[in-house]
Design a protein around this motif. Sequence first.
Motif, PDB file in Angstrom:
ATOM      1  N   PHE A 204     110.130  -8.627 -24.817  1.00 46.46           N
ATOM      2  CA  PHE A 204     110.720  -8.184 -23.707  1.00 46.46           C
ATOM      3  C   PHE A 204     110.504  -8.848 -22.385  1.00 46.46           C
ATOM      4  CE2 PHE A 204     111.169  -5.407 -20.239  1.00 46.46           C
ATOM      5  CZ  PHE A 204     112.452  -5.066 -20.139  1.00 46.46           C
ATOM      6  N   GLY A 205     109.376  -9.122 -22.212  1.00 43.79           N
ATOM      7  CA  GLY A 205     109.016  -9.914 -20.891  1.00 43.79           C
ATOM      8  C   GLY A 205     109.571 -11.290 -20.775  1.00 43.79           C
ATOM      9  N   GLU A 206     109.549 -11.781 -22.130  1.00 41.68           N
ATOM     10  CA  GLU A 206     110.032 -13.445 -22.175  1.00 41.68           C
ATOM     11  C   GLU A 206     111.423 -13.302 -21.839  1.00 41.68           C
ATOM     12  OE1 GLU A 206     108.604 -14.154 -26.058  1.00 41.68           O
ATOM     13  OE2 GLU A 206     106.527 -14.196 -25.348  1.00 41.68           O
ATOM     14  N   LEU A 207     112.127 -12.480 -22.638  1.00 37.16           N
ATOM     15  CA  LEU A 207     113.486 -12.339 -22.567  1.00 37.16           C
ATOM     16  C   LEU A 207     114.170 -11.961 -21.231  1.00 37.16           C
ATOM     17  CD1 LEU A 207     116.307 -12.742 -23.920  1.00 37.16           C
ATOM     18  CD2 LEU A 207     116.194 -10.391 -24.813  1.00 37.16           C
ATOM     19  N   PHE A 208     113.265 -11.043 -20.534  1.00 38.05           N
ATOM     20  CA  PHE A 208     113.777 -10.335 -19.314  1.00 38.05           C
ATOM     21  C   PHE A 208     113.847 -11.497 -18.386  1.00 38.05           C
ATOM     22  CE2 PHE A 208     112.749  -8.968 -14.956  1.00 38.05           C
ATOM     23  CZ  PHE A 208     113.833  -8.485 -14.812  1.00 38.05           C
ATOM     24  N   ARG A 209     112.574 -12.343 -18.270  1.00 38.16           N
ATOM     25  CA  ARG A 209     112.407 -13.617 -17.300  1.00 38.16           C
ATOM     26  C   ARG A 209     113.489 -14.658 -17.621  1.00 38.16           C
ATOM     27  NH1 ARG A 209     107.474 -11.075 -17.660  1.00 38.16           N
ATOM     28  NH2 ARG A 209     106.953 -12.249 -19.650  1.00 38.16           N
ATOM     29  N   ALA A 210     113.853 -14.793 -18.912  1.00 38.68           N
ATOM     30  CA  ALA A 210     114.803 -15.958 -19.400  1.00 38.68           C
ATOM     31  C   ALA A 210     116.189 -15.538 -18.824  1.00 38.68           C
ATOM     32  CB  ALA A 210     114.853 -15.949 -20.682  1.00 38.68           C
ATOM     33  N   VAL A 211     116.567 -14.260 -18.898  1.00 36.36           N
ATOM     34  CA  VAL A 211     118.033 -13.925 -18.595  1.00 36.36           C
ATOM     35  C   VAL A 211     118.015 -13.818 -16.945  1.00 36.36           C
ATOM     36  CG1 VAL A 211     118.552 -12.766 -20.694  1.00 36.36           C
ATOM     37  CG2 VAL A 211     117.661 -11.451 -18.855  1.00 36.36           C
ATOM     38  N   SER A 212     116.877 -13.266 -16.413  1.00 39.13           N
ATOM     39  CA  SER A 212     116.561 -13.223 -14.769  1.00 39.13           C
ATOM     40  C   SER A 212     116.949 -14.670 -14.227  1.00 39.13           C
ATOM     41  CB  SER A 212     115.499 -12.640 -14.430  1.00 39.13           C
ATOM     42  OG  SER A 212     115.381 -11.259 -14.989  1.00 39.13           O
ATOM     43  N   VAL A 213     116.617 -15.678 -14.798  1.00 42.16           N
ATOM     44  CA  VAL A 213     116.903 -17.101 -14.390  1.00 42.16           C
ATOM     45  C   VAL A 213     118.211 -17.211 -13.817  1.00 42.16           C
ATOM     46  CG1 VAL A 213     116.825 -19.679 -14.706  1.00 42.16           C
ATOM     47  CG2 VAL A 213     114.872 -18.082 -15.501  1.00 42.16           C
ATOM     48  N   GLU A 214     119.204 -16.716 -14.416  1.00 45.52           N
ATOM     49  CA  GLU A 214     120.459 -16.650 -14.166  1.00 45.52           C
ATOM     50  C   GLU A 214     120.861 -16.282 -12.897  1.00 45.52           C
ATOM     51  OE1 GLU A 214     122.865 -14.503 -17.192  1.00 45.52           O
ATOM     52  OE2 GLU A 214     121.830 -15.820 -18.848  1.00 45.52           O
TER      53      GLU A 214
ATOM     54  N   ILE B 293     118.036 -15.364 -10.139  1.00 44.48           N
ATOM     55  CA  ILE B 293     117.470 -15.532  -9.538  1.00 44.48           C
ATOM     56  C   ILE B 293     116.522 -16.886  -9.521  1.00 44.48           C
ATOM     57  CG2 ILE B 293     116.901 -12.964  -8.812  1.00 44.48           C
ATOM     58  CD1 ILE B 293     114.207 -13.029 -10.325  1.00 44.48           C
ATOM     59  N   GLY B 294     116.962 -17.622 -10.273  1.00 48.61           N
ATOM     60  CA  GLY B 294     116.278 -18.773 -10.551  1.00 48.61           C
ATOM     61  C   GLY B 294     114.837 -18.831 -10.900  1.00 48.61           C
ATOM     62  N   THR B 295     114.061 -20.069 -10.400  1.00 56.02           N
ATOM     63  CA  THR B 295     112.699 -19.954 -10.849  1.00 56.02           C
ATOM     64  C   THR B 295     111.891 -18.706 -10.344  1.00 56.02           C
ATOM     65  OG1 THR B 295     112.239 -21.374  -8.843  1.00 56.02           O
ATOM     66  CG2 THR B 295     112.615 -22.415 -11.092  1.00 56.02           C
ATOM     67  N   SER B 296     112.271 -17.952  -9.464  1.00 52.01           N
ATOM     68  CA  SER B 296     111.728 -16.790  -8.757  1.00 52.01           C
ATOM     69  C   SER B 296     111.323 -15.833  -9.865  1.00 52.01           C
ATOM     70  CB  SER B 296     112.645 -16.123  -7.996  1.00 52.01           C
ATOM     71  OG  SER B 296     112.790 -16.881  -6.748  1.00 52.01           O
ATOM     72  N   ALA B 297     112.077 -15.913 -11.212  1.00 50.94           N
ATOM     73  CA  ALA B 297     111.746 -15.030 -12.300  1.00 50.94           C
ATOM     74  C   ALA B 297     110.442 -15.277 -12.930  1.00 50.94           C
ATOM     75  CB  ALA B 297     112.589 -15.547 -13.668  1.00 50.94           C
ATOM     76  N   LEU B 298     109.668 -16.312 -12.425  1.00 45.86           N
ATOM     77  CA  LEU B 298     108.461 -16.398 -12.988  1.00 45.86           C
ATOM     78  C   LEU B 298     107.390 -15.401 -12.239  1.00 45.86           C
ATOM     79  CD1 LEU B 298     106.394 -18.028 -10.802  1.00 45.86           C
ATOM     80  CD2 LEU B 298     107.723 -19.736 -11.486  1.00 45.86           C
ATOM     81  N   GLN B 299     107.800 -14.983 -11.212  1.00 47.36           N
ATOM     82  CA  GLN B 299     106.903 -13.903 -10.611  1.00 47.36           C
ATOM     83  C   GLN B 299     106.846 -12.538 -11.270  1.00 47.36           C
ATOM     84  OE1 GLN B 299     107.476 -13.890  -6.193  1.00 47.36           O
ATOM     85  NE2 GLN B 299     107.930 -16.204  -6.241  1.00 47.36           N
ATOM     86  N   SER B 300     107.839 -12.485 -12.156  1.00 51.29           N
ATOM     87  CA  SER B 300     107.690 -11.054 -12.838  1.00 51.29           C
ATOM     88  C   SER B 300     106.926 -10.747 -13.719  1.00 51.29           C
ATOM     89  CB  SER B 300     109.233 -10.742 -13.293  1.00 51.29           C
ATOM     90  OG  SER B 300     109.205  -9.644 -14.217  1.00 51.29           O
ATOM     91  N   ARG B 301     106.185  -9.661 -13.808  1.00 48.53           N
ATOM     92  CA  ARG B 301     105.063  -9.201 -14.979  1.00 48.53           C
ATOM     93  C   ARG B 301     106.044  -8.187 -15.689  1.00 48.53           C
ATOM     94  NH1 ARG B 301      99.460  -8.384 -13.004  1.00 48.53           N
ATOM     95  NH2 ARG B 301     100.526  -6.863 -11.460  1.00 48.53           N
TER      96      ARG B 301
END
Length: 171
Positions: A100-110, A112-120
């Motif tokens: 879930f977290g992996e997929l959420f960060r992956a789709v968030s890149v579309e 917010i770009g690399t800011s997705a890495l800040q999501s836990r």
Amino acid sequence: MTSADFQSLSICVLTVSDSRTLAEDTSGDYLVQALTEAGHRVAERALLPDDRYKLRALVSKWIADDTVDGILVTGGTGFTGRDSTPEALLPLLDKQMPGFGELFRAVSVEDIGTSALQSRAFAGLANGTYLFALPGSTSACRTAWDKILRAQLDARTKPCNLATLRPRLKE
């Protein structure tokens, strides 16, 4: 009932915020609206400050309630000093759902770009209850709902979904 039938789930919504009230809680409002429009039931809604013990107490109560199928938590997943949702709730999980977290960060890149890495953001299972922890922004909640949760909480999603697993979670 066949797996192709919609199954209405009972879901709790918790907003974690030191600065908002329920009247200003656009993320929680969005999740409640999305759940109900999809045909699910909101079992309970709450807003708590970033306090790991208050979070654990309320979420533990919901996890212990056999009528609750899932919990959506928004907020407290960032990196600031007060963000403590993962520290509060990960210890309650019987099983983590890393995808879930992996997929959420992956789709968030579309969005917010690399800011997705800040999501836990994370998800897991506790006492047969799904728990999803999302960032506090309304746009992040919308991303999670539109791109992941709506389909996975719908028994009609093929080839598989989380809704149809519910009866087998405590085997």
